[in-house]
Design a protein around this motif. Structure first.
Motif, PDB file in Angstrom:
ATOM      1  N   THR A   1       0.910  -1.132   0.045  1.00  0.00           N
ATOM      2  CA  THR A   1       0.054   0.091   0.045  1.00  0.00           C
ATOM      3  C   THR A   1       0.925   1.471   0.109  1.00  0.00           C
ATOM      4  O   THR A   1       0.490   2.436   0.457  1.00  0.00           O
ATOM      5  N   ALA A   2       2.192   1.103  -0.507  1.00  0.00           N
ATOM      6  CA  ALA A   2       3.135   2.240  -0.511  1.00  0.00           C
ATOM      7  C   ALA A   2       2.457   3.377  -1.275  1.00  0.00           C
ATOM      8  O   ALA A   2       2.443   4.600  -0.767  1.00  0.00           O
ATOM      9  N   GLU A   3       1.843   3.178  -2.277  1.00  0.00           N
ATOM     10  CA  GLU A   3       1.239   4.297  -3.302  1.00  0.00           C
ATOM     11  C   GLU A   3       0.087   5.087  -2.276  1.00  0.00           C
ATOM     12  O   GLU A   3      -0.150   6.401  -2.405  1.00  0.00           O
ATOM     13  N   SER A   4      -0.744   4.111  -1.917  1.00  0.00           N
ATOM     14  CA  SER A   4      -1.926   4.811  -1.099  1.00  0.00           C
ATOM     15  C   SER A   4      -1.340   5.544   0.308  1.00  0.00           C
ATOM     16  O   SER A   4      -1.925   6.659   0.458  1.00  0.00           O
TER      17      SER A   4
ATOM     18  N   ALA B   1      -7.365  -2.645   4.341  1.00  0.00           N
ATOM     19  CA  ALA B   1      -6.131  -3.408   3.650  1.00  0.00           C
ATOM     20  C   ALA B   1      -5.439  -4.012   4.789  1.00  0.00           C
ATOM     21  O   ALA B   1      -4.859  -5.250   4.502  1.00  0.00           O
ATOM     22  N   TRP B   2      -5.283  -3.405   5.678  1.00  0.00           N
ATOM     23  CA  TRP B   2      -4.523  -3.871   7.212  1.00  0.00           C
ATOM     24  C   TRP B   2      -5.272  -4.425   8.009  1.00  0.00           C
ATOM     25  O   TRP B   2      -4.475  -4.812   9.105  1.00  0.00           O
ATOM     26  N   LEU B   3      -6.474  -4.381   7.931  1.00  0.00           N
ATOM     27  CA  LEU B   3      -7.243  -4.903   8.962  1.00  0.00           C
ATOM     28  C   LEU B   3      -7.049  -6.477   9.428  1.00  0.00           C
ATOM     29  O   LEU B   3      -6.858  -6.908  10.511  1.00  0.00           O
ATOM     30  N   PRO B   4      -6.662  -7.446   8.364  1.00  0.00           N
ATOM     31  CA  PRO B   4      -6.295  -8.675   8.534  1.00  0.00           C
ATOM     32  C   PRO B   4      -5.247  -8.897   9.530  1.00  0.00           C
ATOM     33  O   PRO B   4      -5.004  -9.639  10.508  1.00  0.00           O
ATOM     34  N   MET B   5      -4.153  -8.073   9.434  1.00  0.00           N
ATOM     35  CA  MET B   5      -2.993  -7.999  10.288  1.00  0.00           C
ATOM     36  C   MET B   5      -3.223  -7.652  11.393  1.00  0.00           C
ATOM     37  O   MET B   5      -2.812  -8.054  12.476  1.00  0.00           O
ATOM     38  N   ALA B   6      -4.278  -6.511  11.842  1.00  0.00           N
ATOM     39  CA  ALA B   6      -4.560  -6.031  13.255  1.00  0.00           C
ATOM     40  C   ALA B   6      -5.297  -7.458  14.001  1.00  0.00           C
ATOM     41  O   ALA B   6      -5.107  -7.547  14.980  1.00  0.00           O
ATOM     42  N   HIS B   7      -5.977  -8.040  13.294  1.00  0.00           N
ATOM     43  CA  HIS B   7      -6.796  -9.153  13.659  1.00  0.00           C
ATOM     44  C   HIS B   7      -5.888 -10.055  14.097  1.00  0.00           C
ATOM     45  O   HIS B   7      -6.418 -10.831  14.979  1.00  0.00           O
ATOM     46  N   ARG B   8      -4.850 -10.574  13.271  1.00  0.00           N
ATOM     47  CA  ARG B   8      -3.852 -11.471  13.616  1.00  0.00           C
ATOM     48  C   ARG B   8      -3.431 -10.948  15.135  1.00  0.00           C
ATOM     49  O   ARG B   8      -2.867 -12.072  15.895  1.00  0.00           O
TER      50      ARG B   8
ATOM     51  N   ARG C   1      -0.590   8.240  12.086  1.00  0.00           N
ATOM     52  CA  ARG C   1       0.797   8.921  12.477  1.00  0.00           C
ATOM     53  C   ARG C   1       1.924   8.500  11.622  1.00  0.00           C
ATOM     54  O   ARG C   1       3.003   9.086  11.789  1.00  0.00           O
ATOM     55  N   PHE C   2       1.701   7.621  10.674  1.00  0.00           N
ATOM     56  CA  PHE C   2       2.634   6.888   9.841  1.00  0.00           C
ATOM     57  C   PHE C   2       3.297   8.044   8.823  1.00  0.00           C
ATOM     58  O   PHE C   2       2.512   8.742   8.108  1.00  0.00           O
ATOM     59  N   ASP C   3       4.694   7.946   8.699  1.00  0.00           N
ATOM     60  CA  ASP C   3       5.397   8.945   7.753  1.00  0.00           C
ATOM     61  C   ASP C   3       6.064   7.806   6.621  1.00  0.00           C
ATOM     62  O   ASP C   3       7.097   7.126   7.124  1.00  0.00           O
ATOM     63  N   PRO C   4       5.474   7.687   5.380  1.00  0.00           N
ATOM     64  CA  PRO C   4       5.987   6.698   4.482  1.00  0.00           C
ATOM     65  C   PRO C   4       7.335   7.137   4.482  1.00  0.00           C
ATOM     66  O   PRO C   4       7.985   6.016   3.707  1.00  0.00           O
ATOM     67  N   ALA C   5       8.028   8.308   4.530  1.00  0.00           N
ATOM     68  CA  ALA C   5       9.177   8.511   4.414  1.00  0.00           C
ATOM     69  C   ALA C   5      10.300   7.828   5.184  1.00  0.00           C
ATOM     70  O   ALA C   5      11.351   7.671   5.007  1.00  0.00           O
ATOM     71  N   ARG C   6       9.828   7.217   6.333  1.00  0.00           N
ATOM     72  CA  ARG C   6      10.806   6.514   7.235  1.00  0.00           C
ATOM     73  C   ARG C   6      10.728   5.184   7.088  1.00  0.00           C
ATOM     74  O   ARG C   6      11.568   4.384   7.828  1.00  0.00           O
ATOM     75  N   GLY C   7      10.101   4.538   6.103  1.00  0.00           N
ATOM     76  CA  GLY C   7      10.162   3.040   6.072  1.00  0.00           C
ATOM     77  C   GLY C   7       8.890   2.489   5.740  1.00  0.00           C
ATOM     78  O   GLY C   7       7.818   2.970   5.371  1.00  0.00           O
ATOM     79  N   ALA C   8       8.825   0.907   6.012  1.00  0.00           N
ATOM     80  CA  ALA C   8       7.609   0.290   5.681  1.00  0.00           C
ATOM     81  C   ALA C   8       6.557   0.463   6.793  1.00  0.00           C
ATOM     82  O   ALA C   8       7.136   0.982   7.754  1.00  0.00           O
ATOM     83  N   PHE C   9       5.430   0.252   6.586  1.00  0.00           N
ATOM     84  CA  PHE C   9       4.330   0.507   7.585  1.00  0.00           C
ATOM     85  C   PHE C   9       4.298  -0.567   8.582  1.00  0.00           C
ATOM     86  O   PHE C   9       4.201  -0.216   9.879  1.00  0.00           O
ATOM     87  N   GLU C  10       4.509  -1.751   8.269  1.00  0.00           N
ATOM     88  CA  GLU C  10       4.200  -2.768   9.239  1.00  0.00           C
ATOM     89  C   GLU C  10       5.069  -2.876  10.338  1.00  0.00           C
ATOM     90  O   GLU C  10       4.539  -3.044  11.537  1.00  0.00           O
ATOM     91  N   PRO C  11       6.438  -2.573  10.179  1.00  0.00           N
ATOM     92  CA  PRO C  11       7.053  -2.376  11.480  1.00  0.00           C
ATOM     93  C   PRO C  11       6.873  -1.219  12.222  1.00  0.00           C
ATOM     94  O   PRO C  11       6.980  -1.281  13.727  1.00  0.00           O
ATOM     95  N   TYR C  12       6.172  -0.446  12.166  1.00  0.00           N
ATOM     96  CA  TYR C  12       5.678   0.842  12.909  1.00  0.00           C
ATOM     97  C   TYR C  12       4.402   0.537  13.300  1.00  0.00           C
ATOM     98  O   TYR C  12       3.985   0.692  14.591  1.00  0.00           O
ATOM     99  N   ALA C  13       3.474  -0.372  12.531  1.00  0.00           N
ATOM    100  CA  ALA C  13       2.120  -0.512  13.035  1.00  0.00           C
ATOM    101  C   ALA C  13       1.885  -1.557  14.297  1.00  0.00           C
ATOM    102  O   ALA C  13       1.322  -1.532  14.726  1.00  0.00           O
ATOM    103  N   VAL C  14       2.867  -2.670  13.896  1.00  0.00           N
ATOM    104  CA  VAL C  14       2.768  -3.822  14.777  1.00  0.00           C
ATOM    105  C   VAL C  14       2.917  -3.398  16.316  1.00  0.00           C
ATOM    106  O   VAL C  14       2.001  -3.644  17.254  1.00  0.00           O
TER     107      VAL C  14
ATOM    108  N   ARG D   1      -0.147   8.967  -1.467  1.00  0.00           N
ATOM    109  CA  ARG D   1      -1.317  10.010  -1.334  1.00  0.00           C
ATOM    110  C   ARG D   1      -1.885  10.276  -0.148  1.00  0.00           C
ATOM    111  O   ARG D   1      -2.537  11.476  -0.239  1.00  0.00           O
ATOM    112  N   PHE D   2      -2.173   9.618   0.914  1.00  0.00           N
ATOM    113  CA  PHE D   2      -2.686   9.878   2.129  1.00  0.00           C
ATOM    114  C   PHE D   2      -1.803  10.866   2.845  1.00  0.00           C
ATOM    115  O   PHE D   2      -2.325  11.531   3.573  1.00  0.00           O
ATOM    116  N   ALA D   3      -0.480  10.885   2.709  1.00  0.00           N
ATOM    117  CA  ALA D   3       0.240  11.830   3.293  1.00  0.00           C
ATOM    118  C   ALA D   3       0.292  13.216   2.661  1.00  0.00           C
ATOM    119  O   ALA D   3       0.461  14.249   3.237  1.00  0.00           O
TER     120      ALA D   3
END
Length: 275
Positions: free
Chosen positions: A26-29, A52-59, A88-101, A32-34
């Motif tokens: 979802t890097a492109e999304s 898109a990321w809700l399955p990860m949150a449920h896991r 709160r996520f800033d796409p310039a700082r890397g991938a989303f998953e390591p930040y979201a978990v 655009r969100f930022a």
């Protein structure tokens, strides 16, 4: 003859697939969100990323099951953490998953810390509870002793024995028994906790009033004191008091009204004078 050197070239294995298949691209999304300003477009992208990321949150939420909370509630808390991570996520700082978990896990831990205690205790005591519980499990497994003592736990955690006792007490505060639970080891006699609880004693409400009027009562003439005693302590009716003192019932009624008013006035005046 020189020894020939044979180089064995092993075929390169394909890269292992991602451990979790719930991490969409979802890097492109996110980009655009930022860039999007507050408004319908930003809200649409937020909803898209959340789905898109809700399955990860449920896991992640499933890792907190069997802790006394329903799966549906855990998923809702994880979804709240996911939305916070997206905002709160800033796409310039890397991938989303390591930040979201860690963000989602932190939201779930806060939920258990703040909402799941039957008896609410301060944060400091909750932390003592966690240290004591971890030390208790570790010492029990290492030494084989089923019940480490307070001194053992204090040495292991570098806490004082008083703090260890406080943490042990907090271990019993996370969940509470129902009042319908059995009061003993068994339920053969059918006695519940509610059956053995005390009840409010209305007599305590009268203590302050009785102490307040003592001075005014002692200053009354003996006949007025006798009338008050027979009426309010012995619960005699007015006609019986009248027969006892040899006066009319109407006279008894007037004496009661006048004496009560005098006692009330002196007691209230004394209380106001003390302020």
């Amino acid at each position: 003859m020189p020894t020939a050197t044979v180089t064995v070239v092993r075929p390169q294995r394909p890269a292992a697939p991602s451990r979790h298949r719930d991490a969409p691209d979802t890097a492109e999304s996110f980009a655009r969100f930022a860039r999007a300003a507050d408004g319908p477009e930003r809200e649409r992208l937020l909803e898209e990323l959340t789905r898109a990321w809700l399955p990860m949150a449920h896991r992640i939420a499933s890792g907190f099951r069997d802790k006394g909370e329903t799966t549906e509630d855990l998923r809702q808390v994880a979804a709240v953490g996911l939305v916070k991570a997206i905002r709160r996520f800033d796409p310039a700082r890397g991938a989303f998953e390591p930040y979201a978990v860690p963000t989602i896990r932190g939201e779930l831990r806060r939920h258990f810390r703040d909402r799941m205690w039957d008896v609410r205790v301060p944060r400091r005591v909750q932390e003592l509870r966690n240290k004591v519980r971890a030390a208790y499990v570790e010492l029990s497994c290492a030494s084989g002793r089923p019940r480490p003592g307070v001194a053992d736990l204090a040495r292991h955690t570098l806490l004082s024995e008083a703090e260890v006792r406080e943490g042990l007490t907090a271990l019993e505060s996370y969940s509470a028994l129902s009042l319908d639970a059995s009061a003993g080891d068994g339920d053969r006699d059918g006695t519940s906790l509610a059956d053995v609880l005390g009840e409010p004693d209305g007599g305590y409400d009268l203590v302050v009033d009785r102490e307040s009027v003592k001075r005014a009562l002692r200053a009354l003439p003996s006949r007025e004191r006798a009338i008050l005693y027979l009426r309010f302590f012995e619960d005699w009716p007015q006609h019986r008091i009248a027969d006892r003192l040899g006066i009319s019932q109407m006279h008894v009624s007037r004496l009661l009204s006048r004496t009560c008013a005098r006692v009330r006035e002196e007691t209230v005046g004394e209380a106001l004078g003390a302020l």
